[in-house]
Design a protein around this motif. Structure first.
Motif: not given
Length: 465
Positions: A253, A257-258, A260-261
């Motif tokens: 992911d 994940k990154k 979204s961050e």
């Protein structure tokens, strides 16, 4: 060498099982050979799966895999090879042994510039699925992976898996329409992620980390020209870092994940400063917010004093690249509709000048002469691009083409109606593909001449007058 490749293939085969290994092989090779036909990919996949099936079982002779892969290489080098064609094949086949295999394994087609995959209607999907579920799945995997081949492998795997699961569930459902509606809503984030990561990774692969940082910075500057370099540059660096970590990553992911961050950071920094960003950031999941930000059209250019040019000392100092980016950022926020393809050419030209002049015997004289040329030629270059894409953004397409024809008739009063028609079509085609926030980088760059003092620019093969 040999053992490493064999172990890697056999580990995947044993961990995934034959069917999932086959799926992965179709996706990986469709990404790699994005211009290959379905039949060529099928031949290649069949051979790779047979090799793994025969040589990765317990107790198989260690030489089994080596002999099988040598036979595969020989087949690739044969005159009537059924595998994807590649201009580099002959060069690889002139080598021998392991070098030949590694050379063949490294071949890949350039990615598709404009994704070709168009999703059929629900009825068409179910018709094809019911006719032959396995053939339907294989063809879908090939078409989708070759269209979105720049998206990271785990993203493509997840996206294709949920799509095929949706089709197999909904095509046998008593209420297919509501089933597809529900499943498509559930898949929305994943299909957005595939689309987005294919776009951003295409740009990252085409540009590299430094240029993608500038491209992202310029895009933010044009959407929010009131923000300063200090506000936006850290976000551009952060985005480039995400792409460099996740575009080639096989971690499950990484991208979601990154990204979204990163979106959370961008929303945190910009939400209170701009109404349009606030709309994108409020009440959506982070993938939808990111998509919304990327799709924002440029804002009207504010009235700002002339951009401060960096000094020769700054350009040739330790922070030279940053000073050059800052100046180009200032140009982008003053010309908010100049598209990425043109700004990219300016970036390339400025880097070239910096490298050439800063290593010259008399760096200042070199930079001063380039500066003088730029002073004369840069404003009309920016103005033409700004006008073309500015009109494209503001007007409907028919009105845009009408204006194009009128301005061409003024600059080329003696042109025949046929030539005018051709030029209008070329420029309209360029504008509709390359004036958009998510334009395909290599395709659009190929339509604009390299910008350098004394070189005019062109769109669709004709100088932009």
């Amino acid at each position: 060498g040999k053992a490493y490749v064999r172990d890697k293939v056999c580990q995947e085969f044993q961990a995934l099982g034959k069917e999932d290994f086959r799926t992965l092989t179709i996706i990986a090779n469709s990404r790699k050979f994005s211009n290959a036909t379905f039949e060529e990919i099928s031949h290649l996949v069949h051979e790779i799966v047979s090799l793994a099936e025969t040589c990765c079982v317990e107790g198989a002779d260690p030489s089994c895999y080596d002999a099988g892969s040598s036979a595969l290489s020989a087949k690739s080098c044969g005159g009537d090879s059924p595998f994807p064609a590649h201009p580099g094949t002959a060069g690889c086949c002139a080598q021998e042994g392991l070098e030949q295999k590694l050379c063949l394994a490294a071949l890949r087609h350039p990615p598709q510039q404009l994704p070709r995959y168009l999703q059929p209607s629900n009825e068409e999907l179910c018709q094809a699925f019911k006719k032959d579920p396995k053939d339907f799945a294989d063809r879908f995997l090939h078409e989708y992976a070759s269209s979105y081949g720049q998206a990271p492998l785990p993203v493509l795997l997840g996206s294709t898996r949920t799509f095929l699961s949706m089709v197999s569930t909904c095509c046998i459902s008593p209420a297919p329409t509501s089933c597809f509606l529900k499943e498509k809503l559930e898949r929305k984030t994943l299909s957005l992620l595939t689309l987005l990561s294919n776009r951003v990774c295409s740009r990252f692969t085409a540009y590299g980390k430094e240029k993608v940082t500038f491209s992202y910075l310029a895009s933010l500057a044009q959407k929010m020209p009131g923000a300063s370099f200090e506000d936006l540059f850290p976000l551009a660096e952060d985005a480039a870092e995400v792409f460099s970590q996740c575009c080639d990553s096989v971690a499950e992911d990484c991208m979601q994940k990154k990204l979204s961050e990163h979106t959370a950071k961008a929303c945190g920094a910009l939400l209170a400063r701009d109404e349009r960003f606030a709309d994108c950031c409020n009440g959506k999941n982070l993938m939808q917010s990111y998509f919304c930000i990327l799709a924002l059209p440029p804002a009207p250019a504010p009235k700002l004093p002339e951009a401060q040019k960096p000094t020769n000392e700054q350009l040739c100092g330790e922070e030279g690249a940053r000073h050059a980016k800052r100046y180009l950022f200032e140009l982008a926020r003053r010309h908010t509709t100049v598209p990425d393809a043109f700004l990219g050419k300016l970036y390339d030209a400025s880097e070239k000048v910096r490298v050439e002049c800063c290593s010259a015997k008399d760096a200042s004289a070199c930079l001063d002469s380039k500066r003088q040329q730029m002073g004369q030629e840069l404003p009309p270059f920016l103005e033409k691009a700004n006008q073309l894409c500015g009109q494209y953004t503001k007007l409907n397409f028919l009105e845009f083409k009408k204006r194009l024809r009128e301005s061409l008739m003024q600059t080329m009063p003696k042109a025949s109606p046929e030539l005018l028609g051709r030029l209008v079509e070329q420029r309209a085609d360029f504008a509709s593909t390359c004036c958009t926030p998510n334009s395909p980088p290599l395709y659009c760059a190929s339509k604009v001449k390299p910008w350098a003092p004394t070189a005019p620019c062109r769109a669709g093969g004709q100088p932009l007058r």
